[in-house]
Design an enzyme around this catalytic site. Structure first.
Site, short mmCIF file in Angstrom:
data_model
loop_
_atom_site.label_atom_id
_atom_site.label_comp_id
_atom_site.label_asym_id
_atom_site.label_seq_id
_atom_site.Cartn_x
_atom_site.Cartn_y
_atom_site.Cartn_z
N HIS A 70 0.86 -1.19 0.00
CA HIS A 70 0.00 0.00 0.00
C HIS A 70 0.90 1.23 0.00
CE1 HIS A 70 -3.73 -2.26 0.77
NE2 HIS A 70 -2.96 -3.05 1.50
N LEU A 71 0.91 1.94 -1.13
CA LEU A 71 1.72 3.16 -1.24
C LEU A 71 0.92 4.42 -0.93
CD1 LEU A 71 3.88 2.36 -4.41
CD2 LEU A 71 4.50 2.14 -1.99
N ASN A 102 -6.51 0.65 -3.18
CA ASN A 102 -7.37 1.41 -2.26
C ASN A 102 -6.78 2.78 -1.95
OD1 ASN A 102 -5.30 0.20 -0.78
ND2 ASN A 102 -6.55 -0.07 1.06
N HIS A 189 -9.28 -10.45 -1.02
CA HIS A 189 -9.22 -10.19 0.42
C HIS A 189 -10.35 -11.02 1.04
CE1 HIS A 189 -8.84 -7.37 4.00
NE2 HIS A 189 -10.01 -7.92 4.22
N HIS A 242 -3.01 -12.43 1.97
CA HIS A 242 -2.71 -12.55 3.41
C HIS A 242 -3.47 -13.67 4.14
CE1 HIS A 242 -6.27 -10.05 3.31
NE2 HIS A 242 -5.62 -8.91 3.17
N ASN A 288 -5.49 -6.41 9.71
CA ASN A 288 -6.55 -7.12 8.98
C ASN A 288 -5.89 -7.97 7.88
OD1 ASN A 288 -8.62 -7.91 7.27
ND2 ASN A 288 -9.58 -5.92 7.16
N ASP A 315 2.01 -6.81 2.69
CA ASP A 315 0.82 -6.04 3.07
C ASP A 315 1.25 -4.79 3.84
OD1 ASP A 315 -1.77 -5.21 3.35
OD2 ASP A 315 -2.34 -6.70 4.85
N HIS A 319 0.29 4.04 8.26
CA HIS A 319 -0.72 4.95 8.81
C HIS A 319 -0.03 6.07 9.56
CE1 HIS A 319 -4.28 2.54 7.89
NE2 HIS A 319 -3.65 1.48 8.34
N PHE A 333 -6.51 -0.41 11.19
CA PHE A 333 -5.90 -1.71 10.96
C PHE A 333 -4.67 -1.53 10.07
CE2 PHE A 333 -10.35 -2.87 11.74
CZ PHE A 333 -10.23 -3.98 12.56
#
Length: 452
Positions: A70-71, A102, A189, A242, A288, A315, A319, A333
């Site tokens: 996730h970038l 996302n 997912h 995952h 998650n 994953d 944050h 999460f």
């Protein structure tokens, strides 16, 4: 189908890596010239004016490839950008990452995936391959522009609503049928939304004692079971993101025995951590899918070792601090993972004797590239191949200090943990992006490397 690596300029200087062990096997020298591996052998002569890097005691691997990163850009730049995320990836030994959809706006159109691709090319710390959304806005209501993303400059082959499950079976079937036409894959997912309403952690003894709403294993397992049957029916490719439970391992094993075209990934944190970590209510351990039991950890390790689980994927989920520094039930999460992934795989799988370094190359480089249909990465260490390489020293031990991390966010559950291994050199198309664990800025890329 070839996904082109990020363009690199100027041409990198030649390097001669002395005495490393490709795949942890026999000691070899590797000469890198003009972006390629030009020779592999023992006691290679220095062709003259070529920098030599001492690799004694080090493992030489193909550059690592992360199928699940996730970038956050566009839209989530407070947590991460393509620039900071790919710098983190390079520090972890990665030469390619696949960026999840996302973002804000969601990567559900050709325009957005091409924007992510361009940002990766501009950053040039590793190749960035966008993952396209399965459904418009990740809403799970109608298919996104799968064909336009597949035929765009980004040439998307992996599609996922990660963060959300494609829970409608009819929509999931249609997605599998659609991507089959261009040899794409749906990365699911696996989380039944009804079974996880309000869930905070793994459902079990610890959640009962802590009074936190449980997240049952069956919420994951039921979706995987449904989807492998759909993939079998359609004759399409399915990838399980995952995977985290012993039951999920058994379902994937069963599906593979039936000949279903299914692959699966496990994260580094699910190879090591358990739901016991939640006892301190530290939201760094909120993720998650949730951390499971010790029995689940042992099952996913066994599944990775025997090939039921195909790859390790980070994953990496950055944050900002205020999203984690709060009460458990309102915290976000997710965990960062790019800069500690290989150390955890070494600790849990190599140092325990469960896997060899050649196995590590398979699960962290070769197979992720194969799943993504990217033949520019995960290539063998042999003459004529592009020099996407990692020189890894398995001997040092260090305590994780997130203040040293290149990621914009510091929500690592491994902060303060002692882990093995050190990145001595990462080469992206022969250009050093990391030396001795430090990012090589453009103007100093030709500086001297330290010894192992």
């Amino acid at each position: 189908m070839t996904l082109s690596p990020a363009p690199i300029a100027p041409a990198p200087a030649p390097l001669l890596i002395r005495g490393a062990r490709p795949y942890g096997e026999d000691v070899q020298d590797v000469l890198v010239e003009d972006g390629l591996i030009s020779a592999v052998g023992t006691d290679l002569p220095n062709p003259g004016d070529v920098e030599e890097i001492e690799g004694d005691g080090c493992i030489l691997l193909p550059g690592l490839v992360d199928l699940h990163t996730h970038l956050r850009e566009p839209g989530g730049e407070e947590a991460e950008t393509v620039e900071t995320g790919t710098r983190a990836a390079a520090r972890g030994g990665f030469t390619a990452v696949h960026a999840m959809a996302n973002t804000n706006p969601v990567a559900d159109t050709a325009g957005v995936v091409e924007q992510v691709l361009r940002r990766g090319e501009d950053a040039a710390w590793c190749a960035v391959h966008p993952i396209g959304a399965v459904t418009v806005g990740l809403a799970g209501e109608r298919l996104a522009e799968l064909e336009s993303m597949a035929s765009s400059k980004a040439r998307v082959r992996v599609f996922s609503d990660d963060g959300k499950c494609v829970h409608d079976p009819v929509l999931m079937r249609r997605a599998l049928e659609y991507v089959k036409t261009f040899d794409g894959v749906i990365a699911q997912h696996a989380q039944d939304p009804r079974l996880t309403e309000g869930a905070q952690m793994h459902e079990g003894r610890v959640s009962a004692e802590l009074g936190l709403t449980g997240w049952p294993s069956v919420a994951e397992e039921s979706i995987i079971a449904r989807d492998v049957l759909l993939a079998e029916h359609v004759g399409s490719r399915l990838h399980v993101c995952h995977l985290s439970t012993a039951g999920s391992v058994e379902i994937v094993r069963w599906a593979k025995l039936r000949g279903v075209d299914v692959t699966a990934e496990v994260t580094p944190h699910h190879l090591l951590l358990t739901d016991e970590e939640a006892r301190g209510y530290d939201a760094l351990y909120k993720v998650n899918p949730p951390l499971r039991t010790q029995a689940d950890v042992e099952a996913v390790r066994a599944g990775l070792a025997d090939g039921t689980i195909d790859i390790v994927a980070t994953d990496h989920a950055p944050h900002p601090q205020d999203a984690k520094d709060r009460e458990w039930d309102t915290a976000a999460f997710g965990m960062t993972g790019l800069e500690t992934a290989l150390s955890i795989v070494q600790s849990t799988m190599v140092d325990t004797g469960a896997m060899s370094w050649r196995d590590v190359a398979r699960v962290l480089s070769e197979k992720p590239s194969l799943i993504a249909r990217d033949d520019s990465q995960g290539r063998p260490i042999r003459e004529g191949e592009v020099a996407n390489l990692l020189l890894w020293d398995p001997r040092p031990r260090r305590r994780v200090d997130t203040a040293e991390h290149a990621s914009r966010s510091h929500n690592s559950p491994f902060a303060g943990t002692e882990l093995p291994g050190a990145n001595r050199l990462t080469l992206l198309a022969a250009r050093p992006t990391v030396r001795e664990g430090r990012i090589v800025e453009r103007e100093s890329a030709a500086g001297a490397a330290g010894e192992c």
